[in-house]
Design a protein around this motif. Sequence first.
Motif: not given
Length: 330
Positions: A1-22
């Motif tokens: 069973m993999g991880l569930t990750v919650a992200v605040t600000g996933p639509t920002g400059e860093i957020g988009i790339s961070a979610v893409t990496a996740l």
Amino acid sequence: MGLTVAVTGPTGEIGISAVTALEADPKVDRILGMARRPFDPAEHGWTKTEYRQGDILDRDAVDALVADADVVIHLAFIVIGSREEAERINLAGTRAVFSATIDAKRPTRMVYTSSVAAYGYHADNPLPLTEETPIRGTKEHYYSAQKAQCEEAIADLVAGTDLELFMLRPCIVAGPKAPALANAMPWNMLPGIATSAINAVPGLKVPFPDHGVPVQLVHHDDVAAAIALSATTDAPAGAYNIAGDGTVSLTEIVDALGGRPVPVPSSAVKIAAEAVKRLPFMPSFFEWIHIGRTSVVMDTSKARDVLGWTPQFSAKDTLEALAYARKSAE
Ligand SMILES: NC(=O)c1ccc[n+]([C@@H]2O[C@H](COP(=O)([O-])OP(=O)(O)OC[C@H]3O[C@@H](n4cnc5c(N)ncnc54)[C@H](OP(=O)(O)O)[C@@H]3O)[C@@H](O)[C@H]2O)c1
């Protein structure tokens, strides 16, 4: 069973790339993102991500976001805005996200993007800055002051809990999908006047002071990799400085982004910073002049040796990628 990750600000400059990496990380099964504006994860080809609109100042919304998470990544922040709005969202919002995560019990880990700015722009800072350097902020620069206050508040909230805290301190983030550095250049803030139009007229390029202070840059994909790694790694929790290899000069930045670099002694920047400090109604943009006061080059060996992070782009690569994307878009 993999991880569930919650992200605040996933639509920002860093957020988009961070979610893409996740999304690309096999250890992650599900990503829950929250920011205020409408957003469709499918437009980015994301398949593990569920998005909801919500404000980090709304404790019920934050409670609901973190309730099912194993890891919480807190990115929501006002980076460039008015001091008042930033204070309201950054300090109260960060407290709300950390308090909710601690109260929720299920999440065992938090990843927070602090900043090099948390160290503050002090002439007596050691160089390079290590993670042991005291977090003092610069009170005249509200972003720096708030980043330092947030770290202090986070340390208080997390003390005595079992939460693993990965405190990342990136330098300026840039690249094709992170244009804030270019957008913050004064000539790009002139309403209705395109850089290309200004640059087309010889001698019209806007002058910009270079006081000789070296600047670190990190590519958005590299900072995203550091965030995703922090969410999933077995490496120890703690603070990590994040920057690409090498530095660039302000002359290189200004040249690449369409201005006219003008060398000035650093004493002139200090005088300007003092003058800005005394203005009764200071536009928030001008607070950024404090960045020019002194070098804040960080030592990133802990992120490389302990976290196992290897940036793919140097500071020069990152600047070139940003400048190229900008020119291609004109
Ligand atoms: N960019 C850099 O150079 C840099 C360098 C070092 C550290 N950092 C840190 O990295 C983090 C992310 O920065 P960024 O550059 O990605 O910022 P950004 O591009 O301005 O994005 C901010 C994100 O936060 C969301 N947000 C803002 N206020 C919110 C609120 N009240 N409730 C919920 N979501 C909210 C925004 O979406 P909505 O507006 O739709 O809500 C957006 O998704 C920040 O903590 C920043 O200080 C950035």
